[in-house]
Scaffold this motif. Structure first.
Motif, PDB file in Angstrom:
ATOM      1  N   ARG A  22       0.819  -1.212   0.000  1.00 26.48           N
ATOM      2  CA  ARG A  22       0.000   0.000   0.000  1.00 26.48           C
ATOM      3  C   ARG A  22       0.856   1.267   0.000  1.00 26.48           C
ATOM      4  O   ARG A  22       0.390   2.335  -0.411  1.00 26.48           O
ATOM      5  CB  ARG A  22      -0.962  -0.013   1.181  1.00 26.48           C
ATOM      6  CG  ARG A  22      -0.307  -0.146   2.536  1.00 26.48           C
ATOM      7  CD  ARG A  22      -1.352  -0.385   3.603  1.00 26.48           C
ATOM      8  NE  ARG A  22      -0.760  -0.595   4.915  1.00 26.48           N
ATOM      9  CZ  ARG A  22      -1.470  -0.947   5.984  1.00 26.48           C
ATOM     10  NH1 ARG A  22      -2.778  -1.124   5.884  1.00 26.48           N
ATOM     11  NH2 ARG A  22      -0.878  -1.124   7.150  1.00 26.48           N
ATOM     12  N   GLU A  23       2.109   1.170   0.440  1.00 27.42           N
ATOM     13  CA  GLU A  23       2.986   2.335   0.400  1.00 27.42           C
ATOM     14  C   GLU A  23       3.405   2.656  -1.039  1.00 27.42           C
ATOM     15  O   GLU A  23       3.578   3.827  -1.392  1.00 27.42           O
ATOM     16  CB  GLU A  23       4.224   2.101   1.271  1.00 27.42           C
ATOM     17  CG  GLU A  23       3.946   2.138   2.764  1.00 27.42           C
ATOM     18  CD  GLU A  23       3.385   3.479   3.207  1.00 27.42           C
ATOM     19  OE1 GLU A  23       3.842   4.523   2.684  1.00 27.42           O
ATOM     20  OE2 GLU A  23       2.476   3.498   4.049  1.00 27.42           O
ATOM     21  N   ALA A  68       2.534   6.159  -2.829  1.00 20.38           N
ATOM     22  CA  ALA A  68       3.541   7.005  -3.466  1.00 20.38           C
ATOM     23  C   ALA A  68       3.084   7.475  -4.838  1.00 20.38           C
ATOM     24  O   ALA A  68       3.282   8.642  -5.212  1.00 20.38           O
ATOM     25  CB  ALA A  68       4.862   6.237  -3.583  1.00 20.38           C
ATOM     26  N   ALA A  69       2.456   6.574  -5.607  1.00 15.45           N
ATOM     27  CA  ALA A  69       1.989   6.944  -6.943  1.00 15.45           C
ATOM     28  C   ALA A  69       0.685   7.720  -6.901  1.00 15.45           C
ATOM     29  O   ALA A  69       0.426   8.567  -7.760  1.00 15.45           O
ATOM     30  CB  ALA A  69       1.813   5.682  -7.789  1.00 15.45           C
ATOM     31  N   LEU A 129      -9.479   8.125  -9.690  1.00 14.81           N
ATOM     32  CA  LEU A 129      -8.395   7.153  -9.802  1.00 14.81           C
ATOM     33  C   LEU A 129      -8.911   5.725  -9.690  1.00 14.81           C
ATOM     34  O   LEU A 129      -9.950   5.451  -9.090  1.00 14.81           O
ATOM     35  CB  LEU A 129      -7.347   7.407  -8.725  1.00 14.81           C
ATOM     36  CG  LEU A 129      -6.663   8.780  -8.777  1.00 14.81           C
ATOM     37  CD1 LEU A 129      -5.609   8.882  -7.686  1.00 14.81           C
ATOM     38  CD2 LEU A 129      -6.046   9.023 -10.152  1.00 14.81           C
ATOM     39  N   GLU A 130      -8.145   4.803 -10.245  1.00 14.68           N
ATOM     40  CA  GLU A 130      -8.492   3.385 -10.195  1.00 14.68           C
ATOM     41  C   GLU A 130      -8.230   2.834  -8.785  1.00 14.68           C
ATOM     42  O   GLU A 130      -7.494   3.433  -7.993  1.00 14.68           O
ATOM     43  CB  GLU A 130      -7.673   2.615 -11.218  1.00 14.68           C
ATOM     44  CG  GLU A 130      -7.972   3.003 -12.657  1.00 14.68           C
ATOM     45  CD  GLU A 130      -7.074   2.278 -13.641  1.00 14.68           C
ATOM     46  OE1 GLU A 130      -7.062   1.038 -13.637  1.00 14.68           O
ATOM     47  OE2 GLU A 130      -6.362   2.966 -14.391  1.00 14.68           O
ATOM     48  N   PRO A 131      -8.814   1.661  -8.475  1.00 11.63           N
ATOM     49  CA  PRO A 131      -8.641   1.082  -7.133  1.00 11.63           C
ATOM     50  C   PRO A 131      -7.194   0.780  -6.772  1.00 11.63           C
ATOM     51  O   PRO A 131      -6.829   0.786  -5.607  1.00 11.63           O
ATOM     52  CB  PRO A 131      -9.480  -0.204  -7.195  1.00 11.63           C
ATOM     53  CG  PRO A 131     -10.475   0.044  -8.270  1.00 11.63           C
ATOM     54  CD  PRO A 131      -9.786   0.899  -9.275  1.00 11.63           C
ATOM     55  N   GLY A 132      -6.358   0.497  -7.761  1.00 16.28           N
ATOM     56  CA  GLY A 132      -4.951   0.207  -7.498  1.00 16.28           C
ATOM     57  C   GLY A 132      -4.080   0.851  -8.543  1.00 16.28           C
ATOM     58  O   GLY A 132      -4.544   1.237  -9.614  1.00 16.28           O
ATOM     59  N   THR A 133      -2.786   0.949  -8.250  1.00 19.11           N
ATOM     60  CA  THR A 133      -1.866   1.563  -9.204  1.00 19.11           C
ATOM     61  C   THR A 133      -0.819   0.568  -9.701  1.00 19.11           C
ATOM     62  O   THR A 133       0.179   0.974 -10.304  1.00 19.11           O
ATOM     63  CB  THR A 133      -1.156   2.782  -8.585  1.00 19.11           C
ATOM     64  OG1 THR A 133      -0.525   2.396  -7.366  1.00 19.11           O
ATOM     65  CG2 THR A 133      -2.140   3.893  -8.306  1.00 19.11           C
ATOM     66  N   GLY A 134      -1.037  -0.711  -9.481  1.00 16.91           N
ATOM     67  CA  GLY A 134      -0.116  -1.710  -9.997  1.00 16.91           C
ATOM     68  C   GLY A 134      -0.490  -3.092  -9.523  1.00 16.91           C
ATOM     69  O   GLY A 134      -1.361  -3.275  -8.666  1.00 16.91           O
ATOM     70  N   HIS A 135       0.199  -4.091 -10.092  1.00 18.87           N
ATOM     71  CA  HIS A 135      -0.082  -5.483  -9.752  1.00 18.87           C
ATOM     72  C   HIS A 135       1.072  -6.356 -10.216  1.00 18.87           C
ATOM     73  O   HIS A 135       1.941  -5.916 -10.985  1.00 18.87           O
ATOM     74  CB  HIS A 135      -1.386  -5.946 -10.417  1.00 18.87           C
ATOM     75  CG  HIS A 135      -1.415  -5.706 -11.905  1.00 18.87           C
ATOM     76  ND1 HIS A 135      -0.690  -6.456 -12.799  1.00 18.87           N
ATOM     77  CD2 HIS A 135      -2.071  -4.773 -12.642  1.00 18.87           C
ATOM     78  CE1 HIS A 135      -0.899  -6.017 -14.026  1.00 18.87           C
ATOM     79  NE2 HIS A 135      -1.724  -4.985 -13.961  1.00 18.87           N
ATOM     80  N   GLY A 136       1.066  -7.574  -9.768  1.00 19.89           N
ATOM     81  CA  GLY A 136       2.079  -8.521 -10.193  1.00 19.89           C
ATOM     82  C   GLY A 136       1.840  -9.008 -11.610  1.00 19.89           C
ATOM     83  O   GLY A 136       0.731  -8.939 -12.136  1.00 19.89           O
ATOM     84  N   VAL A 137       2.911  -9.498 -12.238  1.00 17.38           N
ATOM     85  CA  VAL A 137       2.811 -10.125 -13.552  1.00 17.38           C
ATOM     86  C   VAL A 137       3.638 -11.404 -13.531  1.00 17.38           C
ATOM     87  O   VAL A 137       4.551 -11.571 -12.729  1.00 17.38           O
ATOM     88  CB  VAL A 137       3.310  -9.202 -14.678  1.00 17.38           C
ATOM     89  CG1 VAL A 137       2.431  -7.988 -14.828  1.00 17.38           C
ATOM     90  CG2 VAL A 137       4.759  -8.779 -14.452  1.00 17.38           C
ATOM     91  N   PRO A 184       1.526  -9.570  -6.348  1.00 13.98           N
ATOM     92  CA  PRO A 184       0.814  -8.762  -5.356  1.00 13.98           C
ATOM     93  C   PRO A 184      -0.021  -7.664  -6.013  1.00 13.98           C
ATOM     94  O   PRO A 184       0.242  -7.271  -7.153  1.00 13.98           O
ATOM     95  CB  PRO A 184       1.952  -8.134  -4.547  1.00 13.98           C
ATOM     96  CG  PRO A 184       3.055  -7.978  -5.548  1.00 13.98           C
ATOM     97  CD  PRO A 184       2.962  -9.180  -6.446  1.00 13.98           C
ATOM     98  N   GLN A 185      -1.008  -7.187  -5.269  1.00  9.26           N
ATOM     99  CA  GLN A 185      -1.810  -6.052  -5.698  1.00  9.26           C
ATOM    100  C   GLN A 185      -1.289  -4.795  -4.999  1.00  9.26           C
ATOM    101  O   GLN A 185      -1.111  -4.795  -3.780  1.00  9.26           O
ATOM    102  CB  GLN A 185      -3.280  -6.280  -5.353  1.00  9.26           C
ATOM    103  CG  GLN A 185      -3.873  -7.534  -5.979  1.00  9.26           C
ATOM    104  CD  GLN A 185      -3.803  -7.526  -7.496  1.00  9.26           C
ATOM    105  OE1 GLN A 185      -4.171  -6.536  -8.130  1.00  9.26           O
ATOM    106  NE2 GLN A 185      -3.344  -8.622  -8.080  1.00  9.26           N
ATOM    107  N   LEU A 186      -1.052  -3.756  -5.744  1.00  9.49           N
ATOM    108  CA  LEU A 186      -0.579  -2.488  -5.179  1.00  9.49           C
ATOM    109  C   LEU A 186      -1.771  -1.559  -5.075  1.00  9.49           C
ATOM    110  O   LEU A 186      -2.141  -0.873  -6.034  1.00  9.49           O
ATOM    111  CB  LEU A 186       0.520  -1.889  -6.053  1.00  9.49           C
ATOM    112  CG  LEU A 186       1.703  -2.826  -6.365  1.00  9.49           C
ATOM    113  CD1 LEU A 186       2.729  -2.123  -7.244  1.00  9.49           C
ATOM    114  CD2 LEU A 186       2.349  -3.356  -5.087  1.00  9.49           C
ATOM    115  N   SER A 187      -2.411  -1.574  -3.927  1.00  8.91           N
ATOM    116  CA  SER A 187      -3.644  -0.817  -3.714  1.00  8.91           C
ATOM    117  C   SER A 187      -3.674  -0.285  -2.291  1.00  8.91           C
ATOM    118  O   SER A 187      -2.878  -0.703  -1.440  1.00  8.91           O
ATOM    119  CB  SER A 187      -4.863  -1.720  -3.957  1.00  8.91           C
ATOM    120  OG  SER A 187      -4.976  -2.695  -2.933  1.00  8.91           O
TER     121      SER A 187
END
Length: 373
Positions: free
Chosen positions: A279-280, A284-285, A298-306, A314-317
Motif C-alpha cells: 500500500r505504500e 507514493a503513486a 483514480l483506479e482502485p490500485g496503481t499496480g499489480h504482479g505479472v 501482489p496487488q498495489l492498492s
C-alpha cells in the motif's frame, strides 16, 4: 529444465505435508503450468505425498517451449484421458482415493473449483476428505526464479519492439481497432506466443481510459493517443502503457497533465524496494494525483504482479496487505482521464531489487518522454 518443475512441486509438497496433507490436486491453469511446464485447458495435477505426481488431461498437453518428452519428463506421469472419460478433476480424485486404504485427505484449490465440481469430487470418491489448499501455489509464484525473469525480459523486449515500430508509421486517420490489431500482429512477428491481454488503444476523448476496448474512432491531429499492450512469451506476460500527442506540438494542458502522471509513475517506481508495503507503493503513486484534485477518478490500485497471469499477486492498492520481496515483477501504472477531453496513462513492468543491486529493474524501456508524433 524438468528439474525446475520437480523443485517447485517438492517445495509445495513439503509445505502441505508438514501440515498433515496426504495428496493435493491443483486445478487452476496457471498453477498447473507453473508446476509442470505444460498447458492444456481442463488439466489437473495430482501430487502424492510419496513424490509420485500425475497430470491428468483431456488432450495432449503442450510444453512451455522447452524440449521435453510430453509424458515422462521430470518424474511426472502425464495421462491423456479418453473422450468419454469423466472430468479430469474427478479422475484425479478417484486416483487419490485408490492410493491407500481408509480415508485420504485431499487438498484442493477451492477458490478455483465451482460448487458443482466440488460436489462431483465428493460424490465420486466418498473416502476422500477434502480440505482447502488455499492459495499456496500463488504464494509460491510471487518470487520469480531466473528462468521466469528471463522469459519476462524477452516478453518486454518484444513489446518494446512492437510499440517502437508502430510509432514510426503514419497514425493520423487510422482507427483505434486498426492500431490494436497491428500491434498484436507485430508482437507475434517478433516472437511472442500472442498478446498478454487484449490490447488497448484510445485516442482523443478515449485516451487514458483504463481497459478501453479499441473502437472505430480515428486518430486526429491534436489528440492524445494512449496504448497499453504486452507480449506473452513461454507463458509469461508483461505490460507497457504509453501516451503520445498527435501533431507538431502538445497543448499546454496536455503537457501539464502528462508531467503530473509522469511524476506519479516515477514516485511509484522509486518505491519498489524489498520490504516496502504494497500500500505504500500505491500511496507514493497516488499522492501526487490526489493532491492535484484527481483523487475521485483514480483506479482502485496503481499496480499489480505479472507472470503467468496479468494481474496476479501482489496487488498495489490502498488496502493491500504485505511487503515486497526481491525478484517480484510488478507494474506501476497510474493514469488520469478527463471526461470529454482524454487523458494519460504510463505503465511499466519492473522487477523489485534492493538498492545495493541498483534498485528496481526496468523491463519495459520505451521512452516516457511526451512525444509529438
Amino acid at each position: 529444465m524438468s528439474e525446475v518443475y520437480v523443485a517447485r512441486r517438492s517445495r509445495l509438497r513439503d509445505r502441505w505435508t508438514a501440515e498433515g496433507g496426504e495428496a493435493a490436486m491443483v486445478s487452476r491453469p496457471a498453477n498447473v503450468r507453473y508446476l509442470t511446464g505444460r498447458s492444456v485447458p481442463g488439466a489437473v495435477l495430482l501430487l502424492g505425498a510419496d513424490g509420485r505426481d500425475t497430470l491428468l488431461s483431456p488432450a495432449e498437453p503442450t510444453t512451455d517451449g522447452r524440449a521435453e518428452p510430453p509424458r515422462t519428463a521430470g518424474g511426472l506421469r502425464c495421462t491423456v484421458l479418453p473422450g468419454d472419460a469423466p472430468d479430469p478433476a474427478v479422475a484425479a480424485a478417484e486416483l487419490a482415493a485408490a492410493a491407500g486404504p481408509g480415508t485420504v485427505l485431499l487438498a484442493v484449490e477451492e477458490h478455483d473449483l465451482t460448487v458443482a465440481r466440488h460436489r462431483a469430487l465428493a460424490a465420486a470418491a466418498p473416502r476422500l476428505r477434502l480440505t482447502d489448499l488455499g492459495r499456496a501455489v500463488e504464494r509460491q509464484r510471487l518470487v520469480k526464479d531466473e528462468e521466469e525473469l528471463a522469459a519476462l525480459r524477452v516478453a518486454a523486449e518484444i513489446t518494446d519492439h512492437a510499440l517502437g515500430e508502430l510509432l514510426e508509421s503514419i497514425l493520423v486517420g487510422r482507427t483505434e481497432r486498426h492500431l490494436a490489431l497491428e500491434l498484436e500482429r507485430r508482437l507475434v512477428d517478433h516472437g511472442a506466443d500472442g498478446p498478454a491481454f487484449p490490447t488497448c488503444v484510445g485516442t482523443g476523448r478515449n485516451s487514458g481510459l483504463p481497459g478501453h476496448p479499441p473502437g472505430e474512432r480515428r486518430v486526429e491531429e491534436g489528440d492524445f493517443l494512449s496504448v497499453r499492450l504486452g507480449a506473452r512469451y513461454r507463458g509469461y506476460r508483461c505490460q507497457i502503457g504509453r501516451t503520445f500527442v498527435i501533431g507538431p506540438a502538445p497543448a499546454d494542458w496536455q503537457i501539464e497533465l502528462y508531467e503530473l502522471v509522469f511524476a506519479a509513475q516515477r514516485a511509484g517506481r522509486e518505491a519498489l524496494l524489498p520490504g516496502t508495503e504494497y500500500r505504500e507503493v500505491d500511496r507514493a503513486a497516488r499522492h501526487p494525483l490526489e493532491a492535484a484534485g484527481h483523487g475521485d477518478a483514480l483506479e482502485p490500485g496503481t499496480g499489480h504482479g505479472v507472470g503467468l497471469e496479468i494481474g496476479e499477486d501482489p496487488q498495489l492498492s490502498p488496502t493491500a496487505m504485505g511487503k515486497l520481496d526481491a525478484c517480484v515483477p510488478v507494474t506501476v501504472e497510474p493514469g488520469v482521464h478527463l471526461p470529454g477531453r482524454g487523458g494519460v496513462r504510463i505503465d511499466d513492468t519492473l522487477v523489485v531489487r534492493p538498492r545495493a543491486d541498483g534498485g528496481p529493474e526496468l523491463l519495459t524501456i520505451t521512452t516516457k518522454e511526451l512525444l509529438a508524433l
